[in-house]
Motif scaffolding. Structure first.
Motif, PDB file in Angstrom:
ATOM      1  N   ASP A  48       2.177  20.629   6.620  1.00 48.31           N
ATOM      2  CA  ASP A  48       1.576  21.505   5.618  1.00 48.31           C
ATOM      3  C   ASP A  48       2.648  22.136   4.726  1.00 48.31           C
ATOM      4  O   ASP A  48       2.412  22.410   3.542  1.00 48.31           O
ATOM      5  CB  ASP A  48       0.761  22.597   6.313  1.00 48.31           C
ATOM      6  N   ALA A  49       3.847  22.329   5.292  1.00 46.25           N
ATOM      7  CA  ALA A  49       4.951  22.899   4.510  1.00 46.25           C
ATOM      8  C   ALA A  49       5.639  21.860   3.641  1.00 46.25           C
ATOM      9  O   ALA A  49       6.536  22.190   2.868  1.00 46.25           O
ATOM     10  CB  ALA A  49       5.968  23.551   5.448  1.00 46.25           C
ATOM     11  N   GLY A  50       5.225  20.574   3.769  1.00 40.02           N
ATOM     12  CA  GLY A  50       5.749  19.554   2.867  1.00 40.02           C
ATOM     13  C   GLY A  50       6.786  18.628   3.453  1.00 40.02           C
ATOM     14  O   GLY A  50       7.530  17.990   2.703  1.00 40.02           O
ATOM     15  N   LEU A  51       6.868  18.506   4.784  1.00 38.51           N
ATOM     16  CA  LEU A  51       7.859  17.638   5.403  1.00 38.51           C
ATOM     17  C   LEU A  51       7.299  16.216   5.468  1.00 38.51           C
ATOM     18  O   LEU A  51       6.846  15.732   6.511  1.00 38.51           O
ATOM     19  CB  LEU A  51       8.208  18.158   6.805  1.00 38.51           C
ATOM     20  N   ALA A  52       7.341  15.514   4.321  1.00 35.94           N
ATOM     21  CA  ALA A  52       6.727  14.190   4.226  1.00 35.94           C
ATOM     22  C   ALA A  52       7.207  13.471   2.968  1.00 35.94           C
ATOM     23  O   ALA A  52       7.688  14.097   2.022  1.00 35.94           O
ATOM     24  CB  ALA A  52       5.201  14.305   4.199  1.00 35.94           C
ATOM     25  N   VAL A  53       7.072  12.147   2.987  1.00 37.87           N
ATOM     26  CA  VAL A  53       7.288  11.307   1.807  1.00 37.87           C
ATOM     27  C   VAL A  53       6.209  10.232   1.809  1.00 37.87           C
ATOM     28  O   VAL A  53       5.532   9.994   2.805  1.00 37.87           O
ATOM     29  CB  VAL A  53       8.682  10.631   1.786  1.00 37.87           C
ATOM     30  N   VAL A  54       6.055   9.562   0.653  1.00 37.65           N
ATOM     31  CA  VAL A  54       5.125   8.442   0.534  1.00 37.65           C
ATOM     32  C   VAL A  54       5.894   7.211   0.079  1.00 37.65           C
ATOM     33  O   VAL A  54       6.651   7.274  -0.896  1.00 37.65           O
ATOM     34  CB  VAL A  54       3.996   8.741  -0.474  1.00 37.65           C
ATOM     35  N   PHE A  55       5.715   6.091   0.778  1.00 35.95           N
ATOM     36  CA  PHE A  55       6.294   4.825   0.349  1.00 35.95           C
ATOM     37  C   PHE A  55       5.240   4.060  -0.441  1.00 35.95           C
ATOM     38  O   PHE A  55       4.205   3.682   0.108  1.00 35.95           O
ATOM     39  CB  PHE A  55       6.756   4.004   1.551  1.00 35.95           C
ATOM     40  N   ALA A  56       5.498   3.859  -1.730  1.00 34.28           N
ATOM     41  CA  ALA A  56       4.615   3.036  -2.557  1.00 34.28           C
ATOM     42  C   ALA A  56       5.112   1.597  -2.425  1.00 34.28           C
ATOM     43  O   ALA A  56       6.016   1.160  -3.151  1.00 34.28           O
ATOM     44  CB  ALA A  56       4.647   3.503  -3.999  1.00 34.28           C
ATOM     45  N   GLY A  71       0.825  -1.202   0.000  1.00 32.40           N
ATOM     46  CA  GLY A  71       0.000   0.000   0.000  1.00 32.40           C
ATOM     47  C   GLY A  71       0.856   1.247   0.000  1.00 32.40           C
ATOM     48  O   GLY A  71       2.075   1.183   0.170  1.00 32.40           O
ATOM     49  N   PRO A  72       0.244   2.419  -0.188  1.00 35.03           N
ATOM     50  CA  PRO A  72       0.985   3.683  -0.079  1.00 35.03           C
ATOM     51  C   PRO A  72       0.969   4.152   1.378  1.00 35.03           C
ATOM     52  O   PRO A  72      -0.103   4.356   1.958  1.00 35.03           O
ATOM     53  CB  PRO A  72       0.190   4.634  -0.984  1.00 35.03           C
ATOM     54  N   TRP A  73       2.147   4.311   1.977  1.00 33.26           N
ATOM     55  CA  TRP A  73       2.224   4.661   3.392  1.00 33.26           C
ATOM     56  C   TRP A  73       2.980   5.973   3.561  1.00 33.26           C
ATOM     57  O   TRP A  73       4.056   6.177   3.022  1.00 33.26           O
ATOM     58  CB  TRP A  73       2.895   3.544   4.186  1.00 33.26           C
ATOM     59  N   PHE A  74       2.396   6.832   4.366  1.00 31.50           N
ATOM     60  CA  PHE A  74       2.874   8.193   4.562  1.00 31.50           C
ATOM     61  C   PHE A  74       3.880   8.232   5.713  1.00 31.50           C
ATOM     62  O   PHE A  74       3.646   7.644   6.780  1.00 31.50           O
ATOM     63  CB  PHE A  74       1.670   9.076   4.902  1.00 31.50           C
ATOM     64  N   LEU A  75       5.000   8.907   5.526  1.00 34.26           N
ATOM     65  CA  LEU A  75       5.937   9.244   6.601  1.00 34.26           C
ATOM     66  C   LEU A  75       5.977  10.757   6.669  1.00 34.26           C
ATOM     67  O   LEU A  75       6.340  11.420   5.687  1.00 34.26           O
ATOM     68  CB  LEU A  75       7.335   8.683   6.318  1.00 34.26           C
ATOM     69  N   HIS A  76       5.626  11.328   7.823  1.00 36.44           N
ATOM     70  CA  HIS A  76       5.506  12.786   7.895  1.00 36.44           C
ATOM     71  C   HIS A  76       5.818  13.294   9.293  1.00 36.44           C
ATOM     72  O   HIS A  76       5.736  12.560  10.283  1.00 36.44           O
ATOM     73  CB  HIS A  76       4.081  13.219   7.518  1.00 36.44           C
ATOM     74  N   CYS A  77       6.195  14.563   9.373  1.00 41.79           N
ATOM     75  CA  CYS A  77       6.368  15.234  10.650  1.00 41.79           C
ATOM     76  C   CYS A  77       4.998  15.483  11.251  1.00 41.79           C
ATOM     77  O   CYS A  77       4.064  15.914  10.566  1.00 41.79           O
ATOM     78  CB  CYS A  77       7.118  16.548  10.470  1.00 41.79           C
ATOM     79  N   HIS A  78       4.863  15.194  12.553  1.00 44.84           N
ATOM     80  CA  HIS A  78       3.564  15.324  13.207  1.00 44.84           C
ATOM     81  C   HIS A  78       3.294  16.729  13.729  1.00 44.84           C
ATOM     82  O   HIS A  78       2.269  16.965  14.361  1.00 44.84           O
ATOM     83  CB  HIS A  78       3.439  14.311  14.350  1.00 44.84           C
TER      84      HIS A  78
END
Length: 345
Positions: free
Chosen positions: A306-314, A293-300
């Protein structure tokens, strides 16, 4: 201002999503206890790890009450590592059980017996030496109170005494050890963030409807990283020297924290989390790509996300298509949304 909280961790059956199931809760309630503080406050939080073991063993409420009282009394004798030996401040004496009635004494003795069983279990499970040492100190303090040999000691100027929680010293109770042990990971990702921009077509929809499978099928701005099913993934998340910690949360997995923001690398029994604090030195985490699945890694921190501190693992796109089988109503959601008045989108 010092704000004090006691968190006793144990299991309870709750229905967070409408279905009853066993869960680990704090202070026996869900949602958990609210922590309220203002800027500049000091939080003093007592984590009842030994108490949680007693709960797991089915200790009675009387035993738990005795444990809580005795641990609180013992903590009054435990000096902080930075305690000034020359200070004249003396903490108040602990409660005395010298004239306690026989029933109370029996409860105390039973609590001591159960705590000794916890100590034996910790030794058998090869728990961290500092955890065992702390448990033995609690037992020693308990015995001193019961026998009347308790001694006070000087401590901080505010009469406080505490043991700091170090994340890197946490040890999993179940199957400790990271995937791959000290050996190399299958897929090492050096994570230095570029700004994440939500794509016009969501990642999951791309995988299901557009057959997105390889890196070129995803836009650069959505920070998608392809993972193969079953591979051991090691993330080396780089930090920044802004003086703050970024609490990074990974969806779809728990991970082993090989190297946290402080402490040495641990390939034997590292903490297992789904959130990790990232500061200037960065962190290293590992997990197995076993959940397509697509899983989100992001700053909480919301405005960082909102400023874009994140990636998605496909993760395993082909496996995702074999696992997720939505009906036509799901595929119609985007056209319905696109047809809405812009003011409603």
């Amino acid at each position: 201002m010092v704000r004090e909280y006691s968190f006793n961790v144990g299991n309870a059956v709750i229905s967070a999503d409408g279905f009853p199931r066993s869960a680990t809760v704090v202070n026996g309630i869900f949602p958990g206890t609210l922590i309220a503080a203002n800027k500049g406050d000091t939080l003093s939080i007592n984590l009842g790890a030994v108490r949680a073991t007693l709960v797991k063993q089915g200790a009675s409420s009387e035993i738990l009450l005795a444990h809580d009282s005795l641990v609180a009394a013992f903590k009054a004798t435990e000096q902080d590592k930075e305690c000034d030996e020359d200070t004249d401040d003396v903490p108040p004496p602990p409660p005395s059980f010298e004239n306690a009635d026989p029933a109370t004494v029996a409860v105390i003795v039973e609590a001591e017996r159960q705590l000794k069983e916890v100590e034996a279990a910790l030794v058998e499970e090869n728990a961290d030496e500092e955890v065992i040492a702390t448990q033995r100190k609690i037992l020693a303090g308990l015995d001193a109170i019961r026998t009347g040999t308790f001694e006070t000691s000087t401590c901080n100027s505010d009469n406080s005494s505490f043991i700091s929680l170090k994340e890197y010293k946490l040890v999993p109770l179940i199957d400790p050890g990271p995937p791959g042990g000290a050996g190399p990971a299958d897929h090492v990702v050096e994570l230095d963030f570029d700004r994440f921009t939500p794509p016009s077509v969501p990642t999951l929809l791309k995988i299901l409807a557009n057959n997105a499978t390889v890196q070129e099928d995803f836009t650069r701005a959505e920070n998608a990283i392809i993972l193969k099913r079953g591979e051991i993934v090691e993330l080396r998340i780089k930090g920044s020297n802004h003086g703050i910690d970024h609490p990074f949360h990974l969806h779809g997995h728990v991970f082993d924290v090989i190297k946290s923001k402080d402490g040495p690398p641990n390939y034997v029994n590292p903490p297992r989390r789904d959130v990790v604090a990232v500061s200037g030195g960065g962190v290293i985490i590992r997990f197995v790509a076993d959940n397509p699945g697509p899983w989100f890694l992001h700053c909480h921190i919301d405005w960082h996300l909102d400023a874009g501190l994140a990636v998605v693992f496909a993760e395993d796109p082909a496996g995702t298509r074999g696992r997720v089988n939505p009906n036509d109503n799901w595929f119609n959601l985007c056209p319905i949304y696109d047809a809405l008045d812009p003011a409603l989108q």
